[in-house]
Design a protein around this motif. Structure first.
Motif, PDB file in Angstrom:
ATOM      1  N   GLY A 153      10.357  -2.099  -9.942  1.00 50.73           N
ATOM      2  CA  GLY A 153      10.021  -1.556  -8.631  1.00 50.73           C
ATOM      3  C   GLY A 153       8.513  -1.484  -8.436  1.00 50.73           C
ATOM      4  N   ALA A 154       8.092  -0.820  -7.385  1.00 46.75           N
ATOM      5  CA  ALA A 154       6.672  -0.689  -7.067  1.00 46.75           C
ATOM      6  C   ALA A 154       6.042   0.475  -7.823  1.00 46.75           C
ATOM      7  CB  ALA A 154       6.498  -0.493  -5.563  1.00 46.75           C
ATOM      8  N   LEU A 155       4.764   0.344  -8.095  1.00 43.91           N
ATOM      9  CA  LEU A 155       4.015   1.483  -8.634  1.00 43.91           C
ATOM     10  C   LEU A 155       3.850   2.484  -7.498  1.00 43.91           C
ATOM     11  CD1 LEU A 155       1.238  -0.414 -10.643  1.00 43.91           C
ATOM     12  CD2 LEU A 155       3.181   0.842 -11.587  1.00 43.91           C
ATOM     13  N   PRO A 156       4.330   3.715  -7.655  1.00 43.05           N
ATOM     14  CA  PRO A 156       4.293   4.670  -6.537  1.00 43.05           C
ATOM     15  C   PRO A 156       2.873   5.049  -6.137  1.00 43.05           C
ATOM     16  CG  PRO A 156       4.992   5.758  -8.569  1.00 43.05           C
ATOM     17  CD  PRO A 156       4.945   4.294  -8.863  1.00 43.05           C
ATOM     18  N   SER A 157       2.675   5.196  -4.846  1.00 42.19           N
ATOM     19  CA  SER A 157       1.348   5.583  -4.342  1.00 42.19           C
ATOM     20  C   SER A 157       0.962   6.971  -4.828  1.00 42.19           C
ATOM     21  CB  SER A 157       1.348   5.554  -2.812  1.00 42.19           C
ATOM     22  OG  SER A 157       2.313   6.459  -2.292  1.00 42.19           O
ATOM     23  N   GLN A 174       8.405  -4.591 -15.545  1.00 42.16           N
ATOM     24  CA  GLN A 174       8.832  -5.506 -14.482  1.00 42.16           C
ATOM     25  C   GLN A 174       8.412  -4.980 -13.112  1.00 42.16           C
ATOM     26  OE1 GLN A 174      13.087  -6.060 -15.061  1.00 42.16           O
ATOM     27  NE2 GLN A 174      12.802  -6.289 -17.267  1.00 42.16           N
ATOM     28  N   PHE A 175       7.243  -4.352 -13.043  1.00 42.90           N
ATOM     29  CA  PHE A 175       6.768  -3.799 -11.784  1.00 42.90           C
ATOM     30  C   PHE A 175       6.415  -4.916 -10.807  1.00 42.90           C
ATOM     31  CE2 PHE A 175       5.716  -0.159 -14.635  1.00 42.90           C
ATOM     32  CZ  PHE A 175       6.523   0.778 -14.008  1.00 42.90           C
ATOM     33  N   THR A 176       6.727  -4.666  -9.543  1.00 45.56           N
ATOM     34  CA  THR A 176       6.482  -5.647  -8.496  1.00 45.56           C
ATOM     35  C   THR A 176       5.587  -5.025  -7.419  1.00 45.56           C
ATOM     36  OG1 THR A 176       8.553  -4.959  -7.437  1.00 45.56           O
ATOM     37  CG2 THR A 176       8.655  -6.864  -8.897  1.00 45.56           C
ATOM     38  N   GLN A 198       4.951  -8.169 -12.683  1.00 45.51           N
ATOM     39  CA  GLN A 198       5.172  -9.138 -11.614  1.00 45.51           C
ATOM     40  C   GLN A 198       4.451  -8.676 -10.354  1.00 45.51           C
ATOM     41  OE1 GLN A 198       9.422 -10.094 -11.293  1.00 45.51           O
ATOM     42  NE2 GLN A 198       9.678  -9.548 -13.436  1.00 45.51           N
ATOM     43  N   LEU A 199       3.256  -8.118 -10.541  1.00 45.39           N
ATOM     44  CA  LEU A 199       2.474  -7.598  -9.432  1.00 45.39           C
ATOM     45  C   LEU A 199       1.894  -8.731  -8.603  1.00 45.39           C
ATOM     46  CD1 LEU A 199       0.613  -4.780 -11.392  1.00 45.39           C
ATOM     47  CD2 LEU A 199       2.544  -4.492  -9.813  1.00 45.39           C
ATOM     48  N   ASN A 220      -3.980  -9.136 -16.278  1.00 47.03           N
ATOM     49  CA  ASN A 220      -3.582 -10.496 -16.609  1.00 47.03           C
ATOM     50  C   ASN A 220      -2.059 -10.643 -16.662  1.00 47.03           C
ATOM     51  OD1 ASN A 220      -4.373  -8.773 -18.997  1.00 47.03           O
ATOM     52  ND2 ASN A 220      -3.201 -10.355 -20.076  1.00 47.03           N
ATOM     53  N   ALA A 221      -1.602 -11.887 -16.555  1.00 47.46           N
ATOM     54  CA  ALA A 221      -0.177 -12.231 -16.637  1.00 47.46           C
ATOM     55  C   ALA A 221       0.654 -11.501 -15.587  1.00 47.46           C
ATOM     56  CB  ALA A 221       0.359 -11.973 -18.044  1.00 47.46           C
ATOM     57  N   ASN A 222       0.264 -11.668 -14.317  1.00 48.88           N
ATOM     58  CA  ASN A 222       1.023 -11.154 -13.201  1.00 48.88           C
ATOM     59  C   ASN A 222       1.231 -12.274 -12.185  1.00 48.88           C
ATOM     60  OD1 ASN A 222       1.673  -8.103 -13.169  1.00 48.88           O
ATOM     61  ND2 ASN A 222      -0.384  -8.148 -14.046  1.00 48.88           N
TER      62      ASN A 222
END
Length: 333
Positions: A153-157, A174-176, A198-199, A220-222
């Motif tokens: 999921g998303a990193l929360p604001s 697996q953050f997007t 996976q940002l 790196n690696a996103n």
């Protein structure tokens, strides 16, 4: 203190029976048992350290029904069964560390009730689900380390409310979505590791220019597909910048990075290049509870440039000369 004595067998229940016991340090033994279910419920236990003791079973819920518990560390065991929901009752808890245990399950929202918490370390715990927005209520949190899990999921604001945060490590998940703008408002942040997720979007929000304490930034690696903000040139203390393996990120680096007199490691290879076969940059991290991060070698840096970063190894430091990365196109003193 019972640490490093190679004790074997069952962890004695009697150790937790004393109403006056405040500290129990029995780490680095071979108990091969579970933590007694009655531990902590009716004692004055404030510090419980049981890391590396071959413990199995689950973390007893009763441990967190005690108002006296302040520090809890069970790193490097074989504990499972998730994080007890009762953890929110221990409002005085300052340290909760259970790294490299196959705990499984989600991060409970009850963690947000721990207003005194300063360190939350749950690397390599097979955690799933999303990052609870309630974590934004941890005003005293200084370290948030959640690498090597399956969080998504998303990193929360709400992370932007963690005004005391110094170390943020959510690598190998697996953050997007994009890096939240609010993260760039945390002036106290010194270490940020968002690598191997996976940002998407820009490498960092433009607000990063106000992060005066930033020493290390790893994205790196996103799937970053925007630009490297020129405002990074305002982070005068920045020593390490890892942008590599973002095949969609703009390959042109801002000239403002030349202002960074403290920068000793810059990795920016493999930017905006067509992918060959993989659809996601997230490496397959070992699920086993004793898995450790096996990052590819990064740039060699000036020996002694800065202290070792927490417990995870970074680039090797064997050269006393200005570093030259074999995989990057440029060198920098």
């Amino acid at each position: 203190m019972l640490r490093d004595n190679d004790f074997a067998g069952v962890l004695p229940t009697e150790l937790f029976a004393s109403p006056s016991l405040t500290t129990l340090d029995a780490g680095s033994n071979r108990f091969v048992s579970s933590i007694p279910t009655q531990a902590g419920a009716r004692t004055a236990l404030a510090t419980l350290l049981l890391q590396g003791s071959s413990l199995t079973g689950s973390i007893p819920s009763a441990l967190f029904l005690s108002s006296s518990l302040r520090a809890f560390n069970v790193d490097d065991n074989s504990l499972s069964g998730g994080i007890p929901l009762t953890i929110g009752a221990t409002t005085g808890l300052t340290t909760f560390s259970a790294r490299y245990n196959p705990l499984g399950g989600p991060l409970p929202s009850q963690l947000g009730a721990l207003g005194s918490l300063r360190a939350l370390a749950l690397d390599g715990c097979s955690l799933t689900g999303t990052l609870p927005s309630e974590l934004g209520g941890l005003q005293n949190l200084e370290t948030l380390s959640l690498s090597l899990n399956a969080l998504r999921g998303a990193l929360p604001s709400q992370l932007g409310r963690l005004t005391s945060l110094h170390d943020l490590d959510v690598a190998y998940n697996q953050f997007t979505s994009s890096v939240p703008t609010e993260l760039g408002l945390l002036e106290s942040l010194g270490q940020i590791d968002l690598s191997s997720n996976q940002l998407s979007g820009d490498a960092m929000p433009t607000e990063v220019g106000g992060m005066t304490s930033l020493v290390s930034l790893r994205v790196n690696a996103n799937l970053l597909d925007g630009a490297v903000p020129t405002e990074l040139g305002l982070c005068e203390r920045l020593e390490e910048l890892a942008l590599d393996d973002n095949f969609r990120l703009a390959a042109t680096l801002p000239t403002e990075l030349g202002r960074l007199a403290e920068l000793t490691s810059l990795c920016a290879h493999a930017l905006r290049r067509p992918r060959a076969s993989r659809s996601s940059p997230t490496p397959t991290a070992p699920a086993h509870h004793r898995a450790r991060r096996a990052r590819p070698p990064l740039c060699r840096r000036v020996a002694g440039a800065r202290p070792a970063r927490r417990s995870s190894a970074l680039c090797p430091r064997s050269s006393a000369r200005p570093h030259a990365c074999a995989r990057c196109a440029s060198t920098r003193a």
